[in-house]
Design an enzyme around this catalytic site. Structure first.
Site, mmCIF file in Angstrom:
data_model
loop_
_atom_site.group_PDB
_atom_site.id
_atom_site.type_symbol
_atom_site.label_atom_id
_atom_site.label_comp_id
_atom_site.label_asym_id
_atom_site.label_seq_id
_atom_site.Cartn_x
_atom_site.Cartn_y
_atom_site.Cartn_z
ATOM 1 N N LYS A 63 0.815 -1.216 0.000
ATOM 2 C CA LYS A 63 0.000 0.000 0.000
ATOM 3 C C LYS A 63 0.850 1.268 0.000
ATOM 4 C CE LYS A 63 -4.408 -1.638 1.498
ATOM 5 N NZ LYS A 63 -5.613 -1.446 2.270
ATOM 6 N N LYS A 118 -5.022 -9.277 -6.436
ATOM 7 C CA LYS A 118 -6.285 -9.594 -5.754
ATOM 8 C C LYS A 118 -7.372 -8.575 -6.109
ATOM 9 C CE LYS A 118 -6.395 -7.333 -1.285
ATOM 10 N NZ LYS A 118 -7.182 -7.272 -0.116
ATOM 11 N N LYS A 162 -10.971 -3.034 -3.578
ATOM 12 C CA LYS A 162 -11.803 -1.833 -3.691
ATOM 13 C C LYS A 162 -11.031 -0.700 -4.335
ATOM 14 C CE LYS A 162 -13.704 -2.630 0.901
ATOM 15 N NZ LYS A 162 -12.776 -2.629 2.020
HETATM 16 N N1 AQP Z 1 -9.844 -10.362 -3.073
HETATM 17 C C1 AQP Z 1 -10.199 -10.895 -1.921
HETATM 18 N N2 AQP Z 1 -10.428 -12.218 -1.797
HETATM 19 C C2 AQP Z 1 -10.802 -12.776 -0.616
HETATM 20 N N3 AQP Z 1 -10.969 -12.040 0.523
HETATM 21 C C3 AQP Z 1 -10.753 -10.709 0.441
HETATM 22 N N4 AQP Z 1 -10.839 -9.716 1.352
HETATM 23 C C4 AQP Z 1 -10.512 -8.540 0.766
HETATM 24 N N5 AQP Z 1 -10.222 -8.727 -0.521
HETATM 25 C C5 AQP Z 1 -10.349 -10.058 -0.761
HETATM 26 C C6 AQP Z 1 -11.237 -9.931 2.731
HETATM 27 O O1 AQP Z 1 -12.291 -9.032 3.031
HETATM 28 C C7 AQP Z 1 -12.212 -8.650 4.406
HETATM 29 C C8 AQP Z 1 -12.331 -7.176 4.515
HETATM 30 O O2 AQP Z 1 -11.281 -6.542 3.799
HETATM 31 P P1 AQP Z 1 -11.017 -5.001 4.030
HETATM 32 O O3 AQP Z 1 -11.965 -4.192 3.262
HETATM 33 O O4 AQP Z 1 -11.006 -4.694 5.441
HETATM 34 O O5 AQP Z 1 -9.555 -4.764 3.542
HETATM 35 P P2 AQP Z 1 -8.756 -5.180 2.307
HETATM 36 O O6 AQP Z 1 -8.278 -6.576 2.473
HETATM 37 O O7 AQP Z 1 -7.691 -4.149 2.181
HETATM 38 O O8 AQP Z 1 -9.791 -5.097 1.095
HETATM 39 P P3 AQP Z 1 -9.599 -4.415 -0.282
HETATM 40 O O9 AQP Z 1 -10.780 -4.644 -1.103
HETATM 41 O O10 AQP Z 1 -8.294 -4.797 -0.886
HETATM 42 O O11 AQP Z 1 -9.601 -2.884 0.090
HETATM 43 P P4 AQP Z 1 -8.585 -1.768 -0.262
HETATM 44 O O12 AQP Z 1 -8.504 -1.744 -1.757
HETATM 45 O O13 AQP Z 1 -9.222 -0.536 0.331
HETATM 46 O O14 AQP Z 1 -7.288 -2.126 0.395
HETATM 47 C C9 AQP Z 1 -10.878 -9.204 4.936
HETATM 48 O O15 AQP Z 1 -11.138 -10.371 5.703
HETATM 49 C C10 AQP Z 1 -10.114 -9.547 3.698
HETATM 50 O O16 AQP Z 1 -9.239 -10.646 3.909
#
Ligand code: AQP
Length: 343
Positions: free
Chosen positions: A111, A194, A197
Protein backbone atom coordinates in the site's frame (compact mmCIF):
# COMPACT_ATOMS: atom_id res chain seq x y z
CA UNK A 1 -18.73 -20.66 23.56
CA UNK A 2 -15.76 -19.27 21.61
CA UNK A 3 -15.82 -15.67 20.48
CA UNK A 4 -15.43 -14.58 16.86
CA UNK A 5 -14.29 -11.11 15.76
CA UNK A 6 -13.76 -9.73 12.27
CA UNK A 7 -13.85 -6.37 10.51
CA UNK A 8 -14.31 -4.80 7.11
CA UNK A 9 -13.07 -1.35 6.11
CA UNK A 10 -15.55 1.26 4.86
CA UNK A 11 -13.29 2.26 1.98
CA UNK A 12 -15.74 2.15 -0.92
CA UNK A 13 -17.33 -0.44 -3.10
CA UNK A 14 -17.63 -3.77 -1.35
CA UNK A 15 -16.88 -6.55 -3.79
CA UNK A 16 -17.18 -10.27 -4.39
CA UNK A 17 -13.77 -10.87 -2.72
CA UNK A 18 -14.94 -9.25 0.52
CA UNK A 19 -18.10 -11.37 0.33
CA UNK A 20 -16.60 -14.77 -0.48
CA UNK A 21 -13.40 -14.32 1.54
CA UNK A 22 -15.02 -12.86 4.62
CA UNK A 23 -18.65 -11.70 4.97
CA UNK A 24 -20.28 -14.92 3.77
CA UNK A 25 -18.26 -16.91 6.28
CA UNK A 26 -19.35 -14.55 9.08
CA UNK A 27 -22.94 -15.67 8.63
CA UNK A 28 -22.50 -19.40 9.28
CA UNK A 29 -20.39 -18.80 12.39
CA UNK A 30 -23.34 -17.18 14.19
CA UNK A 31 -24.96 -20.54 14.89
CA UNK A 32 -22.37 -21.75 17.38
CA UNK A 33 -20.22 -18.73 18.28
CA UNK A 34 -20.63 -15.36 19.94
CA UNK A 35 -19.88 -13.08 16.97
CA UNK A 36 -18.69 -9.48 16.85
CA UNK A 37 -18.53 -7.85 13.41
CA UNK A 38 -17.02 -4.42 13.08
CA UNK A 39 -16.94 -1.72 10.41
CA UNK A 40 -13.33 -0.66 10.92
CA UNK A 41 -13.52 3.05 10.16
CA UNK A 42 -10.30 3.81 12.09
CA UNK A 43 -8.44 1.45 9.77
CA UNK A 44 -10.02 3.16 6.76
CA UNK A 45 -8.43 6.54 7.58
CA UNK A 46 -4.91 5.08 7.45
CA UNK A 47 -5.24 6.18 3.81
CA UNK A 48 -7.14 9.35 2.82
CA UNK A 49 -10.94 9.11 3.02
CA UNK A 50 -13.32 11.86 1.97
CA UNK A 51 -15.06 12.80 5.27
CA UNK A 52 -18.36 13.24 3.41
CA UNK A 53 -18.18 9.61 2.23
CA UNK A 54 -17.08 7.89 5.41
CA UNK A 55 -20.54 7.70 7.02
CA UNK A 56 -22.28 6.42 3.82
CA UNK A 57 -19.50 3.88 3.30
CA UNK A 58 -19.84 2.77 6.94
CA UNK A 59 -23.57 2.25 6.41
CA UNK A 60 -22.82 0.33 3.20
CA UNK A 61 -20.66 -2.21 5.04
CA UNK A 62 -23.23 -2.53 7.84
CA UNK A 63 -25.93 -3.03 5.18
CA UNK A 64 -23.83 -5.76 3.54
CA UNK A 65 -23.54 -7.53 6.90
CA UNK A 66 -27.30 -7.38 7.42
CA UNK A 67 -28.23 -8.22 3.81
CA UNK A 68 -25.92 -11.25 3.87
CA UNK A 69 -27.75 -12.67 6.87
CA UNK A 70 -25.95 -11.45 10.01
CA UNK A 71 -28.55 -11.14 12.74
CA UNK A 72 -27.96 -7.94 14.76
CA UNK A 73 -29.79 -9.40 17.76
CA UNK A 74 -27.52 -12.38 18.25
CA UNK A 75 -24.34 -10.90 16.73
CA UNK A 76 -22.86 -7.50 17.51
CA UNK A 77 -22.52 -5.09 14.56
CA UNK A 78 -20.88 -1.70 15.21
CA UNK A 79 -18.34 0.80 13.93
CA UNK A 80 -14.90 0.79 15.50
CA UNK A 81 -14.45 4.51 16.28
CA UNK A 82 -17.37 4.39 18.72
CA UNK A 83 -15.57 2.03 21.11
CA UNK A 84 -12.51 3.82 22.47
CA UNK A 85 -11.00 0.60 23.86
CA UNK A 86 -9.71 -0.21 20.34
CA UNK A 87 -7.46 2.87 20.29
CA UNK A 88 -6.57 2.46 23.98
CA UNK A 89 -5.40 -1.12 23.57
CA UNK A 90 -3.65 -0.33 20.26
CA UNK A 91 -1.39 2.13 22.12
CA UNK A 92 -0.33 -0.58 24.56
CA UNK A 93 0.32 -2.90 21.60
CA UNK A 94 2.40 -0.17 19.88
CA UNK A 95 4.67 -0.60 22.88
CA UNK A 96 4.64 -4.43 22.71
CA UNK A 97 5.10 -5.02 18.95
CA UNK A 98 8.63 -4.66 17.54
CA UNK A 99 9.64 -2.50 14.57
CA UNK A 100 11.20 -5.57 12.95
CA UNK A 101 7.82 -7.34 13.00
CA UNK A 102 6.03 -4.45 11.31
CA UNK A 103 8.82 -4.03 8.75
CA UNK A 104 7.97 -7.49 7.44
CA UNK A 105 4.28 -6.73 6.75
CA UNK A 106 3.66 -7.11 3.02
CA UNK A 107 0.38 -5.14 3.05
CA UNK A 108 2.23 -2.01 4.22
CA UNK A 109 4.84 -2.48 1.51
CA UNK A 110 2.13 -2.93 -1.15
CA UNK A 111 0.00 0.00 0.00
CA UNK A 112 2.85 2.43 0.72
CA UNK A 113 4.58 1.42 -2.52
CA UNK A 114 7.34 3.74 -3.63
CA UNK A 115 6.03 6.55 -1.40
CA UNK A 116 6.96 4.95 1.92
CA UNK A 117 8.17 8.23 3.42
CA UNK A 118 4.79 9.77 2.69
CA UNK A 119 2.66 6.92 4.07
CA UNK A 120 0.81 7.65 7.31
CA UNK A 121 2.18 6.30 10.58
CA UNK A 122 -1.31 4.80 10.99
CA UNK A 123 -0.81 2.63 7.90
CA UNK A 124 2.45 1.36 9.38
CA UNK A 125 0.92 0.42 12.76
CA UNK A 126 -2.33 -0.85 11.16
CA UNK A 127 -1.58 -4.45 12.29
CA UNK A 128 -1.25 -3.32 15.93
CA UNK A 129 -4.72 -1.76 15.77
CA UNK A 130 -6.01 -4.96 14.18
CA UNK A 131 -4.54 -6.97 17.06
CA UNK A 132 -6.28 -4.58 19.46
CA UNK A 133 -9.62 -4.99 17.63
CA UNK A 134 -9.46 -8.73 18.15
CA UNK A 135 -7.93 -8.90 21.61
CA UNK A 136 -10.11 -6.14 23.11
CA UNK A 137 -12.74 -8.90 23.06
CA UNK A 138 -10.34 -11.78 23.76
CA UNK A 139 -11.68 -13.25 20.52
CA UNK A 140 -10.39 -16.73 19.78
CA UNK A 141 -11.41 -17.07 16.12
CA UNK A 142 -11.05 -14.57 13.27
CA UNK A 143 -12.63 -15.28 9.86
CA UNK A 144 -10.70 -13.42 7.12
CA UNK A 145 -9.53 -13.74 3.53
CA UNK A 146 -6.12 -15.18 2.75
CA UNK A 147 -4.56 -11.68 2.45
CA UNK A 148 -4.97 -11.07 6.19
CA UNK A 149 -3.08 -14.19 7.30
CA UNK A 150 0.17 -12.34 8.01
CA UNK A 151 -1.60 -9.73 10.15
CA UNK A 152 -3.22 -12.50 12.17
CA UNK A 153 0.14 -14.12 12.79
CA UNK A 154 1.27 -10.75 14.15
CA UNK A 155 -1.79 -10.67 16.43
CA UNK A 156 -0.68 -14.04 17.81
CA UNK A 157 2.88 -12.75 18.31
CA UNK A 158 1.59 -9.69 20.16
CA UNK A 159 -0.63 -11.80 22.45
CA UNK A 160 2.26 -14.18 23.22
CA UNK A 161 4.75 -11.35 23.88
CA UNK A 162 2.29 -9.46 26.09
CA UNK A 163 1.63 -12.62 28.11
CA UNK A 164 5.38 -13.35 28.40
CA UNK A 165 6.41 -9.77 29.22
CA UNK A 166 3.85 -9.44 31.99
CA UNK A 167 3.93 -13.04 33.24
CA UNK A 168 0.26 -13.69 32.56
CA UNK A 169 -2.07 -15.86 30.48
CA UNK A 170 -4.37 -12.89 29.87
CA UNK A 171 -4.72 -12.94 26.08
CA UNK A 172 -5.77 -16.01 24.08
CA UNK A 173 -3.74 -17.00 21.03
CA UNK A 174 -6.22 -16.46 18.21
CA UNK A 175 -6.91 -18.82 15.33
CA UNK A 176 -7.45 -17.53 11.80
CA UNK A 177 -10.47 -19.04 10.04
CA UNK A 178 -9.69 -18.99 6.32
CA UNK A 179 -12.11 -21.25 4.50
CA UNK A 180 -14.25 -21.75 1.40
CA UNK A 181 -13.31 -22.28 -2.26
CA UNK A 182 -12.41 -18.60 -2.80
CA UNK A 183 -10.20 -17.36 0.04
CA UNK A 184 -8.34 -15.08 -2.39
CA UNK A 185 -10.53 -13.76 -5.20
CA UNK A 186 -8.43 -12.20 -7.95
CA UNK A 187 -9.04 -9.21 -10.21
CA UNK A 188 -11.17 -9.97 -13.29
CA UNK A 189 -8.64 -8.02 -15.39
CA UNK A 190 -5.44 -9.55 -13.99
CA UNK A 191 -5.47 -12.95 -12.30
CA UNK A 192 -2.23 -12.21 -10.44
CA UNK A 193 -3.69 -9.24 -8.49
CA UNK A 194 -6.29 -9.59 -5.75
CA UNK A 195 -9.74 -8.14 -6.32
CA UNK A 196 -9.65 -4.87 -4.44
CA UNK A 197 -11.80 -1.83 -3.69
CA UNK A 198 -8.94 0.48 -4.57
CA UNK A 199 -8.34 -0.93 -8.07
CA UNK A 200 -9.10 1.98 -10.44
CA UNK A 201 -10.77 -0.35 -12.98
CA UNK A 202 -14.48 -0.99 -12.30
CA UNK A 203 -14.15 -4.06 -14.56
CA UNK A 204 -11.64 -5.62 -12.15
CA UNK A 205 -14.31 -6.38 -9.56
CA UNK A 206 -17.96 -7.27 -9.08
CA UNK A 207 -19.47 -4.91 -6.52
CA UNK A 208 -22.12 -6.27 -4.19
CA UNK A 209 -24.47 -3.50 -5.32
CA UNK A 210 -23.97 -4.16 -9.05
CA UNK A 211 -27.17 -4.87 -11.00
CA UNK A 212 -27.69 -7.96 -13.17
CA UNK A 213 -26.51 -6.22 -16.37
CA UNK A 214 -23.27 -4.97 -14.80
CA UNK A 215 -22.52 -8.39 -13.31
CA UNK A 216 -23.08 -10.12 -16.66
CA UNK A 217 -21.01 -7.53 -18.58
CA UNK A 218 -18.09 -7.73 -16.14
CA UNK A 219 -18.03 -11.52 -16.34
CA UNK A 220 -18.30 -11.46 -20.13
CA UNK A 221 -15.36 -9.04 -20.34
CA UNK A 222 -13.29 -10.90 -17.71
CA UNK A 223 -9.86 -11.84 -19.01
CA UNK A 224 -9.37 -15.53 -19.83
CA UNK A 225 -7.06 -17.54 -22.07
CA UNK A 226 -7.64 -19.24 -25.43
CA UNK A 227 -7.77 -22.80 -24.03
CA UNK A 228 -10.74 -24.92 -22.97
CA UNK A 229 -11.63 -25.21 -19.30
CA UNK A 230 -9.40 -27.57 -17.31
CA UNK A 231 -10.56 -30.76 -15.58
CA UNK A 232 -9.65 -32.58 -12.37
CA UNK A 233 -6.04 -33.07 -13.56
CA UNK A 234 -5.53 -29.57 -12.09
CA UNK A 235 -6.05 -30.93 -8.55
CA UNK A 236 -3.37 -31.83 -6.03
CA UNK A 237 -2.80 -35.45 -5.03
CA UNK A 238 -5.38 -34.93 -2.24
CA UNK A 239 -8.01 -34.40 -4.96
CA UNK A 240 -9.49 -31.32 -3.29
CA UNK A 241 -7.20 -28.31 -3.83
CA UNK A 242 -5.85 -26.76 -7.01
CA UNK A 243 -2.19 -27.39 -7.90
CA UNK A 244 -0.24 -24.15 -7.50
CA UNK A 245 1.65 -24.67 -10.77
CA UNK A 246 -1.65 -25.07 -12.63
CA UNK A 247 -3.00 -21.84 -11.08
CA UNK A 248 0.23 -19.97 -11.88
CA UNK A 249 -0.09 -21.01 -15.53
CA UNK A 250 -3.76 -20.01 -15.93
CA UNK A 251 -4.57 -17.58 -13.08
CA UNK A 252 -7.63 -16.00 -14.72
CA UNK A 253 -9.22 -19.34 -15.61
CA UNK A 254 -8.83 -20.76 -12.11
CA UNK A 255 -10.04 -17.54 -10.53
CA UNK A 256 -13.35 -17.77 -12.40
CA UNK A 257 -13.66 -21.49 -11.62
CA UNK A 258 -13.02 -20.83 -7.91
CA UNK A 259 -15.70 -18.12 -7.92
CA UNK A 260 -18.14 -20.56 -9.51
CA UNK A 261 -17.31 -23.25 -6.93
CA UNK A 262 -17.69 -20.83 -4.02
CA UNK A 263 -21.00 -19.37 -5.23
CA UNK A 264 -22.50 -22.73 -6.13
CA UNK A 265 -21.47 -24.39 -2.86
CA UNK A 266 -19.93 -27.22 -4.90
CA UNK A 267 -16.43 -28.44 -4.13
CA UNK A 268 -13.60 -27.83 -6.59
CA UNK A 269 -13.52 -31.40 -7.93
CA UNK A 270 -17.22 -31.36 -8.84
CA UNK A 271 -16.88 -27.92 -10.46
CA UNK A 272 -13.90 -28.97 -12.57
CA UNK A 273 -15.77 -32.12 -13.59
CA UNK A 274 -18.82 -30.12 -14.61
CA UNK A 275 -16.96 -27.79 -17.01
CA UNK A 276 -13.93 -29.84 -18.17
CA UNK A 277 -13.35 -29.20 -21.89
CA UNK A 278 -16.03 -26.46 -22.14
CA UNK A 279 -15.46 -23.14 -23.94
CA UNK A 280 -15.19 -20.00 -21.82
CA UNK A 281 -18.17 -18.46 -23.64
CA UNK A 282 -20.43 -21.25 -22.32
CA UNK A 283 -18.91 -21.20 -18.82
CA UNK A 284 -19.10 -17.42 -18.53
CA UNK A 285 -22.82 -17.51 -19.31
CA UNK A 286 -23.37 -20.03 -16.49
CA UNK A 287 -21.16 -18.04 -14.10
CA UNK A 288 -23.05 -14.83 -14.89
CA UNK A 289 -26.43 -16.50 -14.21
CA UNK A 290 -25.19 -18.00 -10.94
CA UNK A 291 -23.66 -14.69 -9.81
CA UNK A 292 -26.84 -12.76 -10.54
CA UNK A 293 -28.92 -15.38 -8.71
CA UNK A 294 -26.68 -15.34 -5.61
CA UNK A 295 -25.64 -11.67 -5.44
CA UNK A 296 -28.78 -10.01 -6.85
CA UNK A 297 -30.92 -10.45 -3.70
CA UNK A 298 -28.04 -9.30 -1.45
CA UNK A 299 -27.44 -6.19 -3.57
CA UNK A 300 -31.16 -5.38 -3.62
CA UNK A 301 -31.43 -5.74 0.17
CA UNK A 302 -28.32 -3.57 0.62
CA UNK A 303 -29.92 -0.85 -1.53
CA UNK A 304 -33.10 -1.08 0.55
CA UNK A 305 -31.16 -0.78 3.82
CA UNK A 306 -28.97 2.06 2.57
CA UNK A 307 -32.15 3.98 1.76
CA UNK A 308 -33.08 3.68 5.45
CA UNK A 309 -30.02 5.15 7.24
CA UNK A 310 -31.97 5.59 10.49
CA UNK A 311 -32.39 1.84 10.84
CA UNK A 312 -28.74 1.04 10.05
CA UNK A 313 -27.51 3.78 12.42
CA UNK A 314 -29.69 2.29 15.17
CA UNK A 315 -28.13 -1.16 14.65
CA UNK A 316 -24.60 0.35 14.84
CA UNK A 317 -25.37 2.40 17.97
CA UNK A 318 -26.87 -0.59 19.77
CA UNK A 319 -23.93 -2.78 18.72
CA UNK A 320 -21.40 -0.20 19.94
CA UNK A 321 -22.97 -0.18 23.40
CA UNK A 322 -22.82 -3.98 23.62
CA UNK A 323 -19.26 -4.06 22.26
CA UNK A 324 -18.06 -1.42 24.75
CA UNK A 325 -19.57 -3.41 27.61
CA UNK A 326 -17.22 -6.29 26.71
CA UNK A 327 -14.10 -4.32 25.70
CA UNK A 328 -13.90 -1.70 28.44
CA UNK A 329 -13.44 -4.13 31.37
CA UNK A 330 -10.79 -5.99 29.32
CA UNK A 331 -8.89 -2.72 28.72
CA UNK A 332 -9.17 -1.86 32.44
CA UNK A 333 -7.58 -5.23 33.26
CA UNK A 334 -4.79 -4.51 30.76
CA UNK A 335 -4.14 -1.16 32.47
CA UNK A 336 -3.84 -2.99 35.81
CA UNK A 337 -1.45 -5.57 34.34
CA UNK A 338 0.71 -2.82 32.79
CA UNK A 339 0.73 -1.00 36.14
CA UNK A 340 -1.01 2.28 35.32
CA UNK A 341 -1.87 4.28 38.45
CA UNK A 342 -5.61 4.60 38.95
CA UNK A 343 -6.45 1.49 36.91
N1 AQP B 1 -9.84 -10.36 -3.07
C1 AQP B 1 -10.20 -10.89 -1.92
N2 AQP B 1 -10.43 -12.22 -1.80
C2 AQP B 1 -10.80 -12.78 -0.62
N3 AQP B 1 -10.97 -12.04 0.52
C3 AQP B 1 -10.75 -10.71 0.44
N4 AQP B 1 -10.84 -9.72 1.35
C4 AQP B 1 -10.51 -8.54 0.77
N5 AQP B 1 -10.22 -8.73 -0.52
C5 AQP B 1 -10.35 -10.06 -0.76
C6 AQP B 1 -11.24 -9.93 2.73
O1 AQP B 1 -12.29 -9.03 3.03
C7 AQP B 1 -12.21 -8.65 4.41
C8 AQP B 1 -12.33 -7.18 4.51
O2 AQP B 1 -11.28 -6.54 3.80
P1 AQP B 1 -11.02 -5.00 4.03
O3 AQP B 1 -11.97 -4.19 3.26
O4 AQP B 1 -11.01 -4.69 5.44
O5 AQP B 1 -9.55 -4.76 3.54
P2 AQP B 1 -8.76 -5.18 2.31
O6 AQP B 1 -8.28 -6.58 2.47
O7 AQP B 1 -7.69 -4.15 2.18
O8 AQP B 1 -9.79 -5.10 1.09
P3 AQP B 1 -9.60 -4.41 -0.28
O9 AQP B 1 -10.78 -4.64 -1.10
O10 AQP B 1 -8.29 -4.80 -0.89
O11 AQP B 1 -9.60 -2.88 0.09
P4 AQP B 1 -8.59 -1.77 -0.26
O12 AQP B 1 -8.50 -1.74 -1.76
O13 AQP B 1 -9.22 -0.54 0.33
O14 AQP B 1 -7.29 -2.13 0.40
C9 AQP B 1 -10.88 -9.20 4.94
O15 AQP B 1 -11.14 -10.37 5.70
C10 AQP B 1 -10.11 -9.55 3.70
O16 AQP B 1 -9.24 -10.65 3.91
Amino acid sequence: MSRVFSGVQPTGDLHLGNYLGAIRNFVGLQDDHECIYCVVDMHAITVWQDPAQLAPHTREVASAFLASGIDPKTSIIFNQSRVSAHAGLAWVFNCVARMGWLNRMTQFKEKAGKHRENASVGLYVYPNLMAADILAYKATHVPVGEDQKQHLELTRDIAIKFNNDFGTEFFPVTEPLIFGEATRVMSLRDGTKKMSKSDPSEYSRINLTDGADDIATKIRKARTDPNELPGTEALDADGTTLRSDAVAERPEAFNLISIYAALSGQDMAATLDQFAGAQFSTFKGELADLSVAKLGPIGAEMQRLMADPGHVDGVLADGAERAAAIAEPILRDVHKIVGFLGA
